[in-house]
Scaffold this motif. Sequence first.
Motif, PDB file in Angstrom:
ATOM      1  N   ALA A  15       0.837  -1.196   0.000  1.00  0.00           N
ATOM      2  CA  ALA A  15       0.000   0.000   0.000  1.00  0.00           C
ATOM      3  C   ALA A  15       0.870   1.243   0.000  1.00  0.00           C
ATOM      4  CB  ALA A  15      -0.914   0.004   1.225  1.00  0.00           C
ATOM      5  N   CYS A  16       0.382   2.276  -0.630  1.00  0.00           N
ATOM      6  CA  CYS A  16       1.099   3.554  -0.674  1.00  0.00           C
ATOM      7  C   CYS A  16       0.396   4.522   0.272  1.00  0.00           C
ATOM      8  CB  CYS A  16       1.142   4.101  -2.098  1.00  0.00           C
ATOM      9  SG  CYS A  16       2.099   3.076  -3.238  1.00  0.00           S
ATOM     10  N   GLY A  17       0.745   4.501   1.509  1.00  0.00           N
ATOM     11  CA  GLY A  17       0.109   5.349   2.506  1.00  0.00           C
ATOM     12  C   GLY A  17      -0.010   4.618   3.828  1.00  0.00           C
ATOM     13  N   GLY A  18      -0.519   5.290   4.816  1.00  0.00           N
ATOM     14  CA  GLY A  18      -0.656   4.695   6.134  1.00  0.00           C
ATOM     15  C   GLY A  18      -1.495   5.581   7.028  1.00  0.00           C
ATOM     16  N   ALA A  19      -1.629   5.173   8.290  1.00  0.00           N
ATOM     17  CA  ALA A  19      -2.420   5.921   9.261  1.00  0.00           C
ATOM     18  C   ALA A  19      -1.783   5.792  10.633  1.00  0.00           C
ATOM     19  CB  ALA A  19      -3.858   5.415   9.296  1.00  0.00           C
ATOM     20  N   VAL A  20      -1.864   6.866  11.406  1.00  0.00           N
ATOM     21  CA  VAL A  20      -1.333   6.863  12.772  1.00  0.00           C
ATOM     22  C   VAL A  20      -2.375   6.249  13.695  1.00  0.00           C
ATOM     23  CG1 VAL A  20      -0.486   8.272  14.669  1.00  0.00           C
ATOM     24  CG2 VAL A  20       0.091   8.888  12.314  1.00  0.00           C
ATOM     25  N   LEU A  51       3.916  11.680   9.480  1.00  0.00           N
ATOM     26  CA  LEU A  51       3.609  10.437   8.766  1.00  0.00           C
ATOM     27  C   LEU A  51       4.064  10.518   7.309  1.00  0.00           C
ATOM     28  CD1 LEU A  51       2.221   7.677   8.521  1.00  0.00           C
ATOM     29  CD2 LEU A  51       0.074   8.891   8.091  1.00  0.00           C
ATOM     30  N   LYS A  52       3.800  11.621   6.655  1.00  0.00           N
ATOM     31  CA  LYS A  52       4.181  11.782   5.256  1.00  0.00           C
ATOM     32  C   LYS A  52       5.697  11.720   5.086  1.00  0.00           C
ATOM     33  CE  LYS A  52       3.544  14.857   1.282  1.00  0.00           C
ATOM     34  NZ  LYS A  52       2.930  16.131   0.818  1.00  0.00           N
ATOM     35  N   ALA A  53       6.430  12.405   5.970  1.00  0.00           N
ATOM     36  CA  ALA A  53       7.893  12.400   5.893  1.00  0.00           C
ATOM     37  C   ALA A  53       8.457  11.012   6.169  1.00  0.00           C
ATOM     38  CB  ALA A  53       8.460  13.422   6.872  1.00  0.00           C
ATOM     39  N   LEU A  54       7.864  10.286   7.120  1.00  0.00           N
ATOM     40  CA  LEU A  54       8.354   8.950   7.458  1.00  0.00           C
ATOM     41  C   LEU A  54       8.115   7.969   6.307  1.00  0.00           C
ATOM     42  CD1 LEU A  54       9.470   6.968   9.631  1.00  0.00           C
ATOM     43  CD2 LEU A  54       7.090   6.537  10.262  1.00  0.00           C
ATOM     44  N   LEU A  55       6.917   7.985   5.752  1.00  0.00           N
ATOM     45  CA  LEU A  55       6.617   7.056   4.656  1.00  0.00           C
ATOM     46  C   LEU A  55       7.509   7.328   3.448  1.00  0.00           C
ATOM     47  CD1 LEU A  55       2.712   6.925   4.833  1.00  0.00           C
ATOM     48  CD2 LEU A  55       4.360   5.282   5.754  1.00  0.00           C
ATOM     49  N   PHE A  56       7.801   8.589   3.198  1.00  0.00           N
ATOM     50  CA  PHE A  56       8.698   8.899   2.089  1.00  0.00           C
ATOM     51  C   PHE A  56      10.101   8.365   2.369  1.00  0.00           C
ATOM     52  CE2 PHE A  56      11.819  11.692   0.067  1.00  0.00           C
ATOM     53  CZ  PHE A  56      11.427  11.593  -1.267  1.00  0.00           C
ATOM     54  N   GLU A  57      10.577   8.532   3.585  1.00  0.00           N
ATOM     55  CA  GLU A  57      11.925   8.061   3.927  1.00  0.00           C
ATOM     56  C   GLU A  57      12.018   6.539   3.875  1.00  0.00           C
ATOM     57  OE1 GLU A  57      15.901   8.525   4.841  1.00  0.00           O
ATOM     58  OE2 GLU A  57      14.415  10.067   4.345  1.00  0.00           O
ATOM     59  N   PRO A  94      17.521  11.650  15.669  1.00  0.00           N
ATOM     60  CA  PRO A  94      17.454  10.316  15.062  1.00  0.00           C
ATOM     61  C   PRO A  94      16.068   9.685  15.272  1.00  0.00           C
ATOM     62  CG  PRO A  94      18.493  10.176  17.219  1.00  0.00           C
ATOM     63  CD  PRO A  94      18.080  11.612  17.035  1.00  0.00           C
ATOM     64  N   VAL A  95      15.368   9.380  14.208  1.00  0.00           N
ATOM     65  CA  VAL A  95      14.065   8.723  14.263  1.00  0.00           C
ATOM     66  C   VAL A  95      14.269   7.222  14.108  1.00  0.00           C
ATOM     67  CG1 VAL A  95      11.802   8.503  13.187  1.00  0.00           C
ATOM     68  CG2 VAL A  95      12.898  10.749  13.328  1.00  0.00           C
ATOM     69  N   LEU A  96      13.873   6.457  15.127  1.00  0.00           N
ATOM     70  CA  LEU A  96      13.988   4.998  15.092  1.00  0.00           C
ATOM     71  C   LEU A  96      12.692   4.430  14.538  1.00  0.00           C
ATOM     72  CD1 LEU A  96      16.150   5.891  17.219  1.00  0.00           C
ATOM     73  CD2 LEU A  96      15.758   3.697  18.347  1.00  0.00           C
ATOM     74  N   ALA A  97      12.793   3.552  13.531  1.00  0.00           N
ATOM     75  CA  ALA A  97      11.583   2.980  12.927  1.00  0.00           C
ATOM     76  C   ALA A  97      11.892   1.613  12.339  1.00  0.00           C
ATOM     77  CB  ALA A  97      11.055   3.909  11.827  1.00  0.00           C
ATOM     78  N   PHE A  98      10.979   0.661  12.558  1.00  0.00           N
ATOM     79  CA  PHE A  98      11.059  -0.630  11.871  1.00  0.00           C
ATOM     80  C   PHE A  98       9.649  -1.175  11.665  1.00  0.00           C
ATOM     81  CE2 PHE A  98      12.016  -1.547  16.388  1.00  0.00           C
ATOM     82  CZ  PHE A  98      10.990  -2.404  16.708  1.00  0.00           C
ATOM     83  N   GLN A  99       9.514  -2.029  10.644  1.00  0.00           N
ATOM     84  CA  GLN A  99       8.207  -2.536  10.224  1.00  0.00           C
ATOM     85  C   GLN A  99       8.056  -3.994  10.637  1.00  0.00           C
ATOM     86  OE1 GLN A  99       7.238  -1.390   6.040  1.00  0.00           O
ATOM     87  NE2 GLN A  99       9.321  -0.549   6.038  1.00  0.00           N
TER      88      GLN A  99
END
Length: 487
Positions: A15-20, A51-57, A94-99
């Motif tokens: 999917a191209c997008g997400g929700a908080v 959210l937009k900046a994170l999904l782009f990164e 530093p933004v920590l993120a994993f899926q």
Amino acid sequence: MALRGLWLISCEPGACGGAVLFSRRYPTVEKRAKAFNGASYVTVPEDSVFLKALLFELKLTDPDKNFVEYRDSCSRINKTSVYALTTEGGDLWPVLAFQKSGLIYVCLPLVEQSLTPRPPLITISGISQAFALLSGLLVFINSSQKNEAEMSAKVSQLPSLLMQTCPLGTPLDTNLNGLLDNIHVSTNHIQKQPVWRVSTYKGKPQVNVCITEKVKSMQYDKRDVPDMWQVYGTVTCKCDLEGVTSNVTVSLNLPANGSPLQDILVHPCVTSLDSAILTSCSVDVMDDSAFSGPYKLPFTPPSDLFNLCYYTSQVPVPPILGFYQLKEEELQLKLTVNLKLHESVKNAFEYCEARIPFFNRGPVTHLEYKVSYGQLDVFRDKSLLVWVIGQKFPKSLEISLTGTVTFGSMSKEQPVDPICTGSTAYVKLYFRIPDYTLTGCYADQHSVQVFSSGKPKINTSRELISSDYYIWNSKAPAPVVYRPLFF
């Protein structure tokens, strides 16, 4: 270590997008970040922008842009799950993120230094703890998850769980499942609880209230220098009560001849105060209409031990009045110490002793003394006399010590002091009187009201403790902080 923010984001594979789904920010930590980072500080944007900046990164948006040079070139290969998000204010790092399983787990730890240039990750203590918290969140979300209803139920439990595992942005525990086993969290109705109450209590209800007064004194026995003394009080509480919004009221009372409490400073959990309490100030020395209580303090208690309030008071007399003279004759020092307990003070000590130090001299080699009460000992370093008075003064309430002290040659082991040179010297008193306060302030069982389920056991206590209680040699100069204009 602390967190500026925490997010749980849904993003299905392909999917191209997400929700908080959930976000939590900590304004107090954000203020610290602004102070630590200085000119390199970048504010945390709103959830939609974040959210937009994170999904782009993470390459989860803009399907028409398959290649972005600054993000996808070989010169930038990310192996740490730590990202910099491009925002209008600059790069948020530093933004920590994993899926994992259609969810993105994200947090932003506090960096306690400037971000320009970016410090090595290994030097940022909060990185590892932030990863641990996200891992604990992942385990909690994915345990026994079967459908959207269970997912929604777990997300609804996060506010209460994070109140305990990460109060005010500081991670204390990463085992969210373990916390869930120890407390009851309703998935249908979450009671909003104060930020200072980080957990709920299960067990026998009880309330403990302790009033501790510390008395400071500087006594000189000089006509041109007044003696000074001051009382500082602290009311400490520990409330083990069921429920997250239990209400308690503690009333501090004074006897008819008690000294009014002043400069009262209360804990943020106190919900209301009488205006007379707030305006009672020790600066107004000419005001004889000081509020004398009762001082009612209603509050919603934290779960841990806390200081309900602080206060000062101007009592008319010090509990122990002292007299100290030290004269130097040839190679000897002749000393005289007289102590008198005021008749209004409770004559029942847990301990009471007077310490007589000698600075800038050699070790005590000879001591001749006469003491009317108690026992005198030479401390092991041979530079201190300890007069153990015990648990009571005699019926006369007066005791005395006279003696002659001889010293040896000065050595490196002997204590030195830049103030106590020549005959400038002091006696310092140490004592504790249980079940007594110099102001007369008390809180009995009838002074504590509890509005909660069950009937708690109420324990109250009080004590008086000496603090910086000095008696200076009246035959020599002594340090003076304050001198009045007129005598």
